[in-house]
Design a protein around this motif. Structure first.
Motif, PDB file in Angstrom:
ATOM      1  N   GLY A  55       6.719  -3.956   3.289  1.00 26.75           N
ATOM      2  CA  GLY A  55       6.482  -3.522   1.919  1.00 26.75           C
ATOM      3  C   GLY A  55       5.642  -2.264   1.894  1.00 26.75           C
ATOM      4  N   GLY A  56       5.402  -1.761   0.685  1.00 26.08           N
ATOM      5  CA  GLY A  56       4.628  -0.546   0.520  1.00 26.08           C
ATOM      6  C   GLY A  56       5.508   0.683   0.446  1.00 26.08           C
ATOM      7  N   VAL A  57       4.868   1.833   0.237  1.00 25.81           N
ATOM      8  CA  VAL A  57       5.563   3.116   0.145  1.00 25.81           C
ATOM      9  C   VAL A  57       4.904   4.051   1.154  1.00 25.81           C
ATOM     10  CG1 VAL A  57       6.266   5.000  -1.366  1.00 25.81           C
ATOM     11  CG2 VAL A  57       6.021   2.695  -2.300  1.00 25.81           C
ATOM     12  N   GLY A 110       0.797  -1.209   0.000  1.00 25.89           N
ATOM     13  CA  GLY A 110       0.000   0.000   0.000  1.00 25.89           C
ATOM     14  C   GLY A 110       0.830   1.260   0.000  1.00 25.89           C
ATOM     15  N   ILE A 111       0.119   2.388  -0.030  1.00 23.49           N
ATOM     16  CA  ILE A 111       0.735   3.714   0.035  1.00 23.49           C
ATOM     17  C   ILE A 111       0.103   4.447   1.206  1.00 23.49           C
ATOM     18  CG2 ILE A 111       1.006   5.937  -1.132  1.00 23.49           C
ATOM     19  CD1 ILE A 111       0.871   4.416  -3.793  1.00 23.49           C
ATOM     20  N   SER A 116      11.964  -4.190   7.371  1.00 23.27           N
ATOM     21  CA  SER A 116      12.767  -5.099   6.554  1.00 23.27           C
ATOM     22  C   SER A 116      12.505  -4.937   5.070  1.00 23.27           C
ATOM     23  CB  SER A 116      12.476  -6.551   6.959  1.00 23.27           C
ATOM     24  OG  SER A 116      11.104  -6.852   6.783  1.00 23.27           O
ATOM     25  N   GLY A 117      11.539  -4.116   4.698  1.00 19.86           N
ATOM     26  CA  GLY A 117      11.214  -3.895   3.296  1.00 19.86           C
ATOM     27  C   GLY A 117      10.373  -2.653   3.155  1.00 19.86           C
ATOM     28  N   GLY A 118      10.061  -2.307   1.918  1.00 17.09           N
ATOM     29  CA  GLY A 118       9.251  -1.131   1.678  1.00 17.09           C
ATOM     30  C   GLY A 118      10.072   0.133   1.611  1.00 17.09           C
ATOM     31  N   VAL A 119       9.387   1.201   1.208  1.00 13.23           N
ATOM     32  CA  VAL A 119       9.988   2.535   1.117  1.00 13.23           C
ATOM     33  C   VAL A 119       9.413   3.369   2.251  1.00 13.23           C
ATOM     34  CG1 VAL A 119      10.231   4.597  -0.306  1.00 13.23           C
ATOM     35  CG2 VAL A 119      10.211   2.326  -1.381  1.00 13.23           C
ATOM     36  N   VAL A 120      10.310   3.964   3.070  1.00 10.85           N
ATOM     37  CA  VAL A 120       9.859   4.692   4.253  1.00 10.85           C
ATOM     38  C   VAL A 120      10.542   6.053   4.295  1.00 10.85           C
ATOM     39  CG1 VAL A 120       9.667   4.708   6.764  1.00 10.85           C
ATOM     40  CG2 VAL A 120       9.512   2.532   5.511  1.00 10.85           C
TER      41      VAL A 120
END
Length: 747
Positions: free
Chosen positions: A620-622, A566-567, A644-648
């Motif tokens: 995951g996600g942004v 998701g965003i 551990s993942g995604g854009v933050v």
């Protein structure tokens, strides 16, 4: 099924039917033998002793003296014969049982979205398919795709597309079709109700202040008695004028006393005209064993100064149909002085007072292509003690002193343009199970599958359910706008946002659950400046969709926050994300007595966690998180923090205290390569770099770049020293957040 044209002499042998038939016959249709010399139909089934019944698809069903289906005559004149003897197993298989979807019975999976989404509710969907079942009883016969069943008295019945139990009606000599051929609005449910008249009536019971029904009414001792005079084939038409109501084409199921109209059996009834008075009421008292009652509004203005203008006291289902091209206005009195004593379907004597402008004790469906204006001056606008459904592209405008729409069992919205103003209560509400404090399967649910819903004002919550709320696009993409003094969307147990465009402005939390919230799709915008944008006492799971919190105290808060996709674009004047145990704002530390994932009522997330508990995991996600100034944290966990993942991206305007971009009371692990924090103070977690940044430039690493909207001198990065980025074309991907900022990154 075996269908063929039959020739020659037909003999009755041992109660059966033996015929000489040819599949390639071009002879005269057997229907030519049905008329006498005057052309009058004397025996629709040709043979003496056979009863002719109207089938669901226009065929004539021919039953022998024992009520057994011997054969049928299709509309084209061809004959059909049952393939199996009634009672045999060959053609006596029960219909498929409709799948029940208790979404709380399955533990969600971290790795899949589907495990966190309830299956789409197919109950009462239109049109029905052959895989849908309205009963677990075994069918005696299937004729042209329709299954037929037998009552205890031996009569046959079937279920229409709304799962209304519909008894077969006898075809009288020289009968004509009762379908409304001049009706410009095609109603699929009408087509499945041949004859439109009921084989049963019920005795209406007057209110304590109303006159007894006139002697012209057909009064019967019980709900299984037959109507003495059959309908003439035309829909009863009730017209209101200054003097009250009048009825044409009375099917012996309509009683008129001044402005009071009592309907005592199933079928279609047309209403038009205008009337104002203490007796302005359409009351339905029809046997629940009968099929549904359709109140077709064809330009009706009905204002009851003392009570409800529509009161469905008893019926299997009541349909209020705003016909195409018409505007219909209903309003009730601001107080109640009447009470009604009646016998319900369980033969229990009940005393009732209406609590809404449209008030029903059993299932209620609002449909049609016209306009319906409802003014609830006493309490609720539209209320049923069971299930409330909305079908068709009806334009509905509801104003109410208390709740706008309330289906105690369920509220199920597939379509329509619905506007609600609820002065003191909830816009939409379903609370079955709340009084007992326990979930009732498939009840206490608000299920929005399509339509446009605008709640312009809710004195309490916008949309509220005890069991769960689900917004999905199984019919069309819902468009929902909520303005509420209390919470925007709230459930005691679960909320599922799977699709749709949702815009919430709330005085309390935007989306709230005492247990779990799942975002699996859709675009949700929230303004909740005094409280949380999204708050779950237990679990907040973000799998897909967009969450845009424009203003809040804390943007996202739950005991366990997990973002798999998701965003999100979140602004909180305090923390943007906060994983903390307990109820909203309570700091409750009693987390025992509940299994993981917090399913079911009562208690929070489980296992006897300590006083400083919480889990925040991003895989995951942004995500973009921004805070106000003060002792603020961008992404904060009162327990463990894992990215551990995604854009933050975090922008934290801390100006005192401890925390900063990333904060955790327990262990913290930031291993995603696409993480950036911007702050005016150092971050408690993550690797801090003393890098000054301004609002006019992009900053980042080879993996991620972002232009901050604040200035400061501390940055957090996970792949080495961040710096100013002069060219963003080297990044493979980009996402523009709803607030307008763009992040560039490489996976």
């Amino acid at each position: 099924m075996l269908t063929r044209n039959c020739l020659g002499i037909t003999s009755l042998v041992a109660g059966g039917l033996i015929a000489g038939c040819s599949s390639d016959s071009s002879s005269t249709s057997p229907k030519d033998n049905l008329a006498d010399a005057t052309g009058t139909i004397t025996n629709a089934c040709v043979y003496d002793g056979y009863a002719a019944m109207q089938g669901a698809s226009g065929e004539t069903l021919c039953l022998d003296t024992e009520g057994t289906l011997a054969f049928w005559i299709n509309a084209d004149g061809s004959y059909g014969f049952p393939e199996a003897t009634p009672g045999s197993t060959e053609n006596n298989t029960a219909d498929p049982i409709e799948t029940s979807t208790d979404v709380g019975s399955t533990m969600p999976s971290d790795s899949t979205v589907s495990a966190d989404k309830p299956a789409e509710d197919s109950t009462d969907s239109e049109p029905a398919s052959e895989t849908q079942s309205c009963t677990t009883d075994k069918a005696l016969y299937t004729v042209n795709g329709i299954s037929y069943y037998k009552n205890e008295d031996g009569s046959l019945y079937y279920f229409d597309t709304d799962c209304n139990k519909t008894s077969l009606s006898t075809i009288a000599p020289a009968s004509s079709s009762s379908e409304n051929s001049d009706d410009p609005e095609t109603d699929a449910s009408s087509a499945s109700r041949p004859g439109l008249s009921s084989s049963e009536t019920a005795t209406p019971v007057s209110s304590s202040s109303n006159a007894t029904p006139s002697s012209s009414a057909v009064t019967v001792p019980n709900s299984s008695a037959s109507v003495a005079t059959p309908s003439n084939g035309s829909v009863p038409a009730i017209t209101y004028a200054a003097s009250g109501a009048t009825v044409e084409n009375n099917n012996n199921c309509v009683t008129v006393t001044g402005g009071e109209v009592v309907i005592t059996c199933a079928g279609d009834y047309d209403f038009s005209g205008s009337y104002n008075g203490a007796d302005a009421q359409i009351r339905v008292y029809s046997p629940k064993s009968d099929s549904g009652v359709y109140l077709n509004l064809r330009g009706l203005t009905l204002s009851n100064t003392a009570d409800a203008p529509i009161y469905a006291q008893m019926s299997s289902k009541t349909f209020v149909v705003a016909k195409s091209g018409t505007t219909n206005t209903l309003s009730d009195g601001s107080s109640r002085t009447k009470s009604y004593t009646y016998v319900n379907s369980n033969n229990e004597t009940k005393v009732d007072t209406t609590g809404a402008c449209i008030y029903a004790k059993d299932d209620l469906t609002i449909k049609g292509e016209g306009t319906l204006i409802v003014k609830g001056n006493y309490n609720n606008g539209i209320h049923t003690s069971n299930d409330l459904r909305f079908r068709g592209a009806t334009t509905i405008n509801v104003t109410a002193v208390n709740n706008g729409l309330k289906g105690k069992g369920t509220v199920d919205i597939e379509n329509g343009n619905i506007t609600i103003a609820a002065t003191n209560g909830d816009g939409i509400k379903s609370d079955e199970g709340e009084d007992a404090g326990s979930i009732v399967d498939n009840k206490g649910i608000v299920n929005i599958k399509g339509g446009n819903i605008t709640i312009t004002k809710a004195g309490d919550d916008g949309i509220q359910a005890y069991n769960y709320i689900i917004v999905q696009d199984s019919v069309s993409e819902p468009n929902i706008k909520v303005t509420s003094t209390g919470k925007g969307i709230v459930s005691d147990n679960r909320v599922y946002i799977n699709a749709g465009k949702i815009d919430i402005s709330s005085g309390d939390d935007g989306v709230h659950s005492n247990q779990n919230i799942y975002f699996n799709g859709g675009y949700t915008t929230i303004a909740a400046p005094k409280n949380d944008g999204v708050h779950a006492d237990s679990t907040l799971m973000i799998n897909d969709g967009t969450i845009y919190v424009t203003n809040s105290y804390e943007g996202l808060e739950a005991w366990y926050i997990k973002a798999n996709g998701g965003i999100t674009d979140v602004y909180g004047t305090d923390d943007a994300w906060n994983a903390a145990g307990g109820n909203d704002g309570s700091g409750n530390t009693n987390q025992g007595g509940q299994s993981n994932w917090g399913f079911g009522p009562g208690g929070g997330m489980g296992g006897g966690m300590g006083s400083s508990s919480g889990f925040l995991t991003i895989t995951g996600g942004v995500h973009h998180a921004k805070t106000g100034s003060g002792d603020t944290d961008g992404i904060d966990s009162n327990g463990e923090l894992t990215i551990s993942g995604g854009v933050v991206i975090v922008e934290c305007q801390i100006s005192g205290g401890m925390g900063g971009s990333f904060d955790a009371d327990g262990t913290a692990s930031l291993t995603s390569k696409t993480v950036l924090g911007f702050s005016s103070g150092s971050s408690e977690k993550g690797t801090n770099y003393n890098v000054s940044f301004t609002t006019g430039n992009y900053y980042g690493t080879s993996n991620i770049a972002f232009k901050p909207s604040i200035s400061g001198r501390y940055m957090v990065a996970t792949t080495g020293q961040p710096a100013q980025v002069s060219n963003t074309s080297s990044y493979q991907k980009s996402v523009t957040f709803p607030s307008g900022s763009t992040v560039y990154y490489n996976e």
